[in-house]
Enzyme design. Structure first.
Site, mmCIF file in Angstrom:
data_model
loop_
_atom_site.group_PDB
_atom_site.id
_atom_site.type_symbol
_atom_site.label_atom_id
_atom_site.label_comp_id
_atom_site.label_asym_id
_atom_site.label_seq_id
_atom_site.Cartn_x
_atom_site.Cartn_y
_atom_site.Cartn_z
ATOM 1 N N LYS A 34 26.662 -37.966 1.829
ATOM 2 C CA LYS A 34 26.815 -38.355 3.230
ATOM 3 C C LYS A 34 27.595 -37.273 3.958
ATOM 4 O O LYS A 34 28.663 -36.855 3.509
ATOM 5 C CB LYS A 34 27.563 -39.686 3.325
ATOM 6 C CG LYS A 34 27.676 -40.206 4.754
ATOM 7 C CD LYS A 34 28.407 -41.529 4.815
ATOM 8 C CE LYS A 34 29.892 -41.372 4.861
ATOM 9 N NZ LYS A 34 30.463 -41.047 6.178
ATOM 10 N N ASP A 61 25.887 -39.486 8.986
ATOM 11 C CA ASP A 61 26.677 -40.630 9.482
ATOM 12 C C ASP A 61 27.445 -40.224 10.741
ATOM 13 O O ASP A 61 28.652 -39.993 10.704
ATOM 14 C CB ASP A 61 27.641 -41.064 8.365
ATOM 15 C CG ASP A 61 28.459 -42.285 8.727
ATOM 16 O OD1 ASP A 61 28.031 -43.057 9.616
ATOM 17 O OD2 ASP A 61 29.524 -42.474 8.110
ATOM 18 N N LYS A 63 27.267 -42.107 13.623
ATOM 19 C CA LYS A 63 27.648 -43.356 14.326
ATOM 20 C C LYS A 63 27.491 -43.222 15.844
ATOM 21 O O LYS A 63 28.448 -43.387 16.602
ATOM 22 C CB LYS A 63 29.087 -43.749 13.997
ATOM 23 C CG LYS A 63 29.370 -43.965 12.522
ATOM 24 C CD LYS A 63 30.791 -44.442 12.291
ATOM 25 C CE LYS A 63 31.139 -44.574 10.829
ATOM 26 N NZ LYS A 63 31.254 -43.298 10.101
ATOM 27 N N PHE A 64 26.265 -42.948 16.265
ATOM 28 C CA PHE A 64 26.037 -42.780 17.711
ATOM 29 C C PHE A 64 26.375 -44.071 18.461
ATOM 30 O O PHE A 64 25.976 -45.174 18.064
ATOM 31 C CB PHE A 64 24.581 -42.406 17.983
ATOM 32 C CG PHE A 64 24.175 -41.072 17.406
ATOM 33 C CD1 PHE A 64 25.000 -39.963 17.510
ATOM 34 C CD2 PHE A 64 22.951 -40.921 16.764
ATOM 35 C CE1 PHE A 64 24.624 -38.726 16.994
ATOM 36 C CE2 PHE A 64 22.561 -39.692 16.234
ATOM 37 C CZ PHE A 64 23.400 -38.598 16.352
ATOM 38 N N HIS A 65 27.096 -43.920 19.561
ATOM 39 C CA HIS A 65 27.480 -45.078 20.376
ATOM 40 C C HIS A 65 27.538 -44.606 21.823
ATOM 41 O O HIS A 65 28.531 -43.998 22.263
ATOM 42 C CB HIS A 65 28.850 -45.595 19.920
ATOM 43 C CG HIS A 65 29.231 -46.897 20.566
ATOM 44 N ND1 HIS A 65 30.429 -47.519 20.300
ATOM 45 C CD2 HIS A 65 28.587 -47.687 21.459
ATOM 46 C CE1 HIS A 65 30.502 -48.649 21.003
ATOM 47 N NE2 HIS A 65 29.400 -48.758 21.720
ATOM 48 N N ASP A 66 26.456 -44.865 22.579
ATOM 49 C CA ASP A 66 26.396 -44.409 23.975
ATOM 50 C C ASP A 66 25.296 -45.220 24.658
ATOM 51 O O ASP A 66 24.743 -46.146 24.061
ATOM 52 C CB ASP A 66 26.117 -42.892 23.999
ATOM 53 C CG ASP A 66 26.764 -42.210 25.213
ATOM 54 O OD1 ASP A 66 26.623 -42.757 26.327
ATOM 55 O OD2 ASP A 66 27.397 -41.157 25.045
ATOM 56 N N PRO A 68 21.535 -46.128 26.014
ATOM 57 C CA PRO A 68 20.275 -45.950 25.262
ATOM 58 C C PRO A 68 19.670 -44.554 25.404
ATOM 59 O O PRO A 68 19.235 -43.946 24.405
ATOM 60 C CB PRO A 68 19.357 -47.018 25.866
ATOM 61 C CG PRO A 68 20.294 -48.102 26.306
ATOM 62 C CD PRO A 68 21.531 -47.393 26.801
ATOM 63 N N ASN A 69 19.618 -44.009 26.623
ATOM 64 C CA ASN A 69 18.991 -42.708 26.843
ATOM 65 C C ASN A 69 19.704 -41.602 26.067
ATOM 66 O O ASN A 69 19.068 -40.712 25.495
ATOM 67 C CB ASN A 69 19.004 -42.406 28.351
ATOM 68 C CG ASN A 69 18.219 -41.165 28.688
ATOM 69 O OD1 ASN A 69 17.045 -41.074 28.346
ATOM 70 N ND2 ASN A 69 18.868 -40.212 29.335
ATOM 71 N N THR A 125 35.101 -50.682 8.146
ATOM 72 C CA THR A 125 35.787 -51.237 6.974
ATOM 73 C C THR A 125 37.297 -50.984 6.994
ATOM 74 O O THR A 125 38.030 -51.530 6.175
ATOM 75 C CB THR A 125 35.195 -50.629 5.682
ATOM 76 O OG1 THR A 125 35.204 -49.202 5.804
ATOM 77 C CG2 THR A 125 33.771 -51.090 5.472
ATOM 78 N N ARG A 186 35.926 -49.358 -3.804
ATOM 79 C CA ARG A 186 37.044 -48.833 -4.573
ATOM 80 C C ARG A 186 36.949 -49.269 -6.034
ATOM 81 O O ARG A 186 37.067 -50.459 -6.346
ATOM 82 C CB ARG A 186 38.387 -49.322 -3.982
ATOM 83 C CG ARG A 186 38.736 -48.664 -2.638
ATOM 84 C CD ARG A 186 39.005 -47.193 -2.830
ATOM 85 N NE ARG A 186 39.339 -46.476 -1.603
ATOM 86 C CZ ARG A 186 38.460 -45.808 -0.834
ATOM 87 N NH1 ARG A 186 37.172 -45.785 -1.146
ATOM 88 N NH2 ARG A 186 38.863 -45.139 0.215
ATOM 89 N N GLY A 215 33.549 -42.045 -1.051
ATOM 90 C CA GLY A 215 34.075 -40.710 -0.774
ATOM 91 C C GLY A 215 35.198 -40.341 -1.724
ATOM 92 O O GLY A 215 34.971 -39.863 -2.845
ATOM 93 N N ARG A 216 36.439 -40.600 -1.286
ATOM 94 C CA ARG A 216 37.612 -40.102 -2.007
ATOM 95 C C ARG A 216 37.688 -40.452 -3.493
ATOM 96 O O ARG A 216 38.134 -39.587 -4.270
ATOM 97 C CB ARG A 216 38.880 -40.545 -1.250
ATOM 98 C CG ARG A 216 39.043 -39.775 0.072
ATOM 99 C CD ARG A 216 40.004 -40.445 1.033
ATOM 100 N NE ARG A 216 39.409 -41.637 1.635
ATOM 101 C CZ ARG A 216 40.001 -42.368 2.575
ATOM 102 N NH1 ARG A 216 41.198 -42.021 3.029
ATOM 103 N NH2 ARG A 216 39.380 -43.427 3.080
HETATM 104 O O1 LIG Z 1 32.748 -48.960 8.312
HETATM 105 C C1 LIG Z 1 32.683 -47.811 7.831
HETATM 106 C C2 LIG Z 1 31.714 -46.899 8.184
HETATM 107 C C3 LIG Z 1 31.699 -45.664 7.600
HETATM 108 N N1 LIG Z 1 32.618 -45.309 6.688
HETATM 109 C C4 LIG Z 1 32.527 -43.956 6.084
HETATM 110 O O2 LIG Z 1 32.375 -44.070 4.664
HETATM 111 C C5 LIG Z 1 33.165 -43.105 3.993
HETATM 112 C C6 LIG Z 1 34.116 -43.803 3.061
HETATM 113 O O3 LIG Z 1 34.928 -42.868 2.422
HETATM 114 P P1 LIG Z 1 36.061 -43.277 1.370
HETATM 115 O O4 LIG Z 1 36.743 -41.978 1.088
HETATM 116 O O5 LIG Z 1 35.348 -43.857 0.184
HETATM 117 O O6 LIG Z 1 36.965 -44.270 2.022
HETATM 118 C C7 LIG Z 1 33.845 -42.249 5.063
HETATM 119 O O7 LIG Z 1 33.098 -41.072 5.214
HETATM 120 C C8 LIG Z 1 33.753 -43.089 6.331
HETATM 121 O O8 LIG Z 1 33.555 -42.289 7.480
HETATM 122 C C9 LIG Z 1 33.585 -46.199 6.330
HETATM 123 O O9 LIG Z 1 34.469 -45.900 5.491
HETATM 124 N N2 LIG Z 1 33.588 -47.437 6.915
#
Ligand SMILES: O=c1ccn([C@@H]2O[C@H](COP(=O)(O)O)[C@@H](O)[C@H]2O)c(=O)[nH]1
Length: 237
Positions: A34, A61, A63-66, A68-69, A125, A186, A215-216
């Site tokens: 991602k 990722d 996350k477009f938020h604007d 519609p056009n 999240t 996690r 991710g981490r």
């Molecule tokens: O609600 C959301 C939407 C996107 N994310 C993205 O996912 C990863 C999570 O990374 P971790 O390091 O596992 O926490 C990160 O790129 C966010 O931008 C999200 O966490 N929650």
């Protein structure tokens, strides 16, 4: 589907070389990677193309938020890159989501790409009920996610982004083939960091997640490929 194919690793870095190196290391241990705001703001389409050259499917990722056009225009701009998954915010409303879905389909066929899944972000999240109240939403997180899930499905999106805790209600509010893309994952013993609504990889898959965004727990491990393999193993068992 193999458990590892469900995992998309978030490469949250500003450095193209690091992202490419990590994507290469993770080959065969995850289903894709991602690229998000941090990476794309720093490296743009060239950075995307460099990671795509590794052969990894890419979830873009942004996350477009604007209006519609504008969202339709942003989708036209990134469509030639051929991402597997794209994100928009459901809070842009039904018309914005409809335009996004239509535009993604039109552009994919114009460029000869597979149609990307357009997934709607519901409640991040990193937020809990108190955070929702702070922005004036008095409903519980679950109720707000269920409302946005239904709206995303009716508006023609392919899927949605939610925390693992809302997988069951999201499925009930949508359809069996609606893609549930789930961050906030996690493994046992991992630090939650800024994530507030989390579950383990195995719990999320058992609940019905289609894609796990991690991710981490992978990128900050001493051996990211071994960490990814251990996560896939935990799902298997
Ligand atoms: O609600 C959301 C939407 C996107 N994310 C993205 O996912 C990863 C999570 O990374 P971790 O390091 O596992 O926490 C990160 O790129 C966010 O931008 C999200 O966490 N929650």
């Amino acid at each position: 589907m193999k458990p590892s194919d469900r995992i998309f690793c978030a490469l949250d870095t500003v450095e193209t070389a690091s992202a490419v190196a990590l994507a290469k290391k993770l080959q065969g241990t995850v289903g894709g990677v991602k690229l998000g705001l941090e990476f794309y703001c720093a490296n743009g389409a060239d950075g995307f193309k460099a990671v795509a050259e590794t052969g990894m499917p890419i979830f873009l990722d942004l996350k477009f938020h604007d209006i519609p056009n504008t969202v339709a225009g942003a989708i036209r701009a990134v469509a030639p890159l051929g991402p597997k998954i794209l994100t928009i915010h459901t809070q842009g409303g039904p018309e914005m989501m409809r335009r996004a879905a239509e535009t993604a389909a039109e552009e994919a066929s114009k460029h000869g790409n597979d149609k990307p899944w357009v997934a709607g972000v519901t409640i991040l999240t990193s937020m809990d009920g108190d955070d929702l109240q702070a922005i004036g939403v008095n409903d519980a997180v679950a109720d707000q996610v269920a409302r946005l899930a239904g709206l995303a499905h009716k508006s023609g999106l392919d899927g949605m982004v939610c925390s693992p805790r809302e997988i069951t209600l999201a499925r009930q509010a949508t359809a069996p083939d609606f893609k549930l893309v789930v961050p906030g994952i996690r493994p046992v013993g991992s630090a939650a960091g800024d994530q507030k609504r989390v579950m383990t990889p195995a719990e999320a898959v058992t609940a019905g997640a289609d894609v796990l965004v991690i991710g981490r727990p992978i990128t900050q491990a001493d051996d990211p490929a071994a960490a990814a393999r251990a996560i896939a193993g935990s799902i298997n068992s």
